[in-house]
Design an enzyme around this catalytic site. Structure first.
Site, PDB file in Angstrom:
ATOM      1  N   GLU A  67      -0.363  17.154  42.024  1.00 18.29           N
ATOM      2  CA  GLU A  67      -1.667  18.083  41.840  1.00 18.29           C
ATOM      3  C   GLU A  67      -2.983  16.899  41.706  1.00 18.29           C
ATOM      4  O   GLU A  67      -3.174  16.459  40.626  1.00 18.29           O
ATOM      5  CB  GLU A  67      -1.370  18.593  40.833  1.00 18.29           C
ATOM      6  N   CYS A  68      -3.667  16.775  42.729  1.00 17.85           N
ATOM      7  CA  CYS A  68      -4.694  15.982  42.651  1.00 17.85           C
ATOM      8  C   CYS A  68      -6.056  16.462  42.801  1.00 17.85           C
ATOM      9  O   CYS A  68      -6.150  17.538  43.620  1.00 17.85           O
ATOM     10  CB  CYS A  68      -4.524  14.801  43.914  1.00 17.85           C
ATOM     11  N   GLY A  69      -7.211  16.279  42.117  1.00 16.98           N
ATOM     12  CA  GLY A  69      -8.204  16.610  42.019  1.00 16.98           C
ATOM     13  C   GLY A  69      -9.487  15.514  42.361  1.00 16.98           C
ATOM     14  O   GLY A  69     -10.078  15.382  43.300  1.00 16.98           O
ATOM     15  N   ARG A  70      -9.588  14.584  41.761  1.00 16.39           N
ATOM     16  CA  ARG A  70     -10.585  13.553  41.836  1.00 16.39           C
ATOM     17  C   ARG A  70     -10.614  12.846  43.042  1.00 16.39           C
ATOM     18  O   ARG A  70     -11.571  12.698  43.805  1.00 16.39           O
ATOM     19  CB  ARG A  70     -10.585  12.456  40.808  1.00 16.39           C
ATOM     20  N   CYS A  73     -33.712  15.455  26.025  1.00 14.12           N
ATOM     21  CA  CYS A  73     -34.305  14.932  24.707  1.00 14.12           C
ATOM     22  C   CYS A  73     -33.157  14.267  23.805  1.00 14.12           C
ATOM     23  O   CYS A  73     -33.009  14.345  22.542  1.00 14.12           O
ATOM     24  CB  CYS A  73     -34.814  15.611  23.905  1.00 14.12           C
TER      25      CYS A  73
END
Length: 396
Positions: free
Chosen positions: A264-267, A342
């Site tokens: 299960e890969c994302g990046r 800010c």
């Protein structure tokens, strides 16, 4: 990797306000998915980890190519169903589950739950029993460790993730009492962003062998071992790539035969194929340090401040200057890129050498497709959101 020019950006974004946009190359994203899947050991499945980038356009583009989607919340289940349809496969992980999560999981036909605690076992069993169904599960293991070699470590150390390796036998005994659950195997997502392909293959081999040993010891039908993701990218070197083919070759002998493997890969899928482009609105030198202030910042793209790194970028020159006064610029300097919030923490790169930067030029942050917009505090100070632009045939 997506690298647009200033002219290409200008042609895409709204010209009535300063430039601030994410650009996504969906065709390149799909090519990468197909390439990675083609390198995997025979029978292995690649799921996309939705947490990395949950845009509907991304999910729709990937749906024909990946085995399915890994989600970590009820909201992600609904996003996948809305974007990719009622029949796409979904598996679910995450450290905390509620009664409502499990009920939605069952209603939306999620394929499998990754269980991370005894409490989660009990809740899942109770809800499945109330529904009169059987819920397939994997037990997520937090290894005894230590586990070296990654930017983030979810296992091998004391974290909130998974069931401690020493407690797995007790969890398996309790599982026998959970008659509405079906044990399918084990889940290991131990590290994130591991750039050592050989080392990661060795870790996965060890995890696979451990799962097989537990199955033999406890007389289990081991159908699936999910080895998570964790395949790394290098933000300091945008041209570097994780050796997916070498990783798969190193794992091949250990992965032959049962059980089936899932990843299960994302990046690694999403990162390379998007950029975040911001216009320089001001340039100043304060106490000897040069700053470029951008339309945008960490409220859109929190990854650099979250990981405390200098995110890779390009300066895209724009020659137009609409004002009667001289155009401020800096040349051959160490420049810090900040946003419009800010807070002094709104920094995307610190003291980075830049040949030339002017008000009105664009800063193009590379590798912005994963864990950028999705992890950011979008409405802090209520600034406008960036434009989201999707390129390629997959965007149609």
């Amino acid at each position: 990797m997506l690298k647009p020019t200033a002219a290409q950006v200008a042609a895409l974004v709204d010209g009535d306000r300063p430039v601030c946009a994410f650009l996504h190359d969906l065709d390149a994203l799909c090519r990468q998915a197909r390439s990675m899947i083609g390198a995997l050991p025979p029978g292995a499945e690649l799921f996309y980890a939705v947490k990395a980038n949950n845009a509907a356009e991304t999910l729709r583009a990937l749906a024909p190519h990946v085995a399915g989607f890994e989600v970590a919340s009820a909201g992600e289940i609904l996003k996948v169903r809305a974007a990719a349809g009622p029949d796409v496969r979904i598996i679910m992980g995450g450290p905390v589950r509620t009664h409502a999560d499990i009920a939605l999981l069952l209603a939306q036909r999620v394929e499998r739950l990754h269980v991370e605690s005894v409490q989660m076992l009990r809740i899942a069993n109770a809800v499945a029993a109330e529904a009169g169904t059987t819920l397939p599960i994997l037990l997520r293991v937090n290894l005894a460790g230590p586990v070296p070699g990654a930017t983030l470590t979810m296992g091998g150390v004391a974290t909130q993730f998974g069931i401690a390796q020493s407690d797995i036998p007790d969890a398996l005994r309790m599982l026998k009492e959970c008659t509405a659950l079906r044990f399918d195997g084990f889940h290991f997502h131990t590290v994130s962003n591991n750039r050592d392909a050989a080392g990661h293959a060795a870790l996965c081999t060890m995890e696979l062998n451990l799962a097989r040993a537990w199955a033999t010891e406890h007389g289990l039908d081991l159908r699936i071992v999910n080895l998570g993701g964790g395949w790394g990218v290098d933000y300091a070197d945008p041209n570097w790539r994780f050796d997916v083919a070498g990783f798969a070759r190193a794992l091949a002998s250990a992965s032959a035969g049962a059980p089936a493997l899932q990843f299960e890969c994302g990046r690694i899928l999403a990162a390379y194929h998007a950029v975040y482009v911001c216009e320089i609105l001001d340039i100043k030198t304060v106490h000897g340090r040069a700053f470029a202030l951008l339309r945008g910042g960490s409220h859109h793209f929190r990854l650099p401040s979250s990981w405390v790194h200098d995110h890779p970028f390009l300066v895209l020159p724009r020659d137009a200057w609409p004002h009667p006064w001289p155009r401020p610029e800096l040349a051959n300097t160490m420049l810090t890129l900040t946003g419009e919030l800010c807070t002094p923490k709104d920094v995307l790169a610190r003291n980075v050498p830049v040949a030339r930067a002017r008000i009105g030029d664009l800063i193009c942050f590379l590798m912005a497709g994963a864990y950028g917009w999705e992890i950011s505090h979008h409405d802090f100070l209520s600034h406008p959101h960036p434009e989201r632009i999707y390129l390629g045939e997959a965007a149609a």
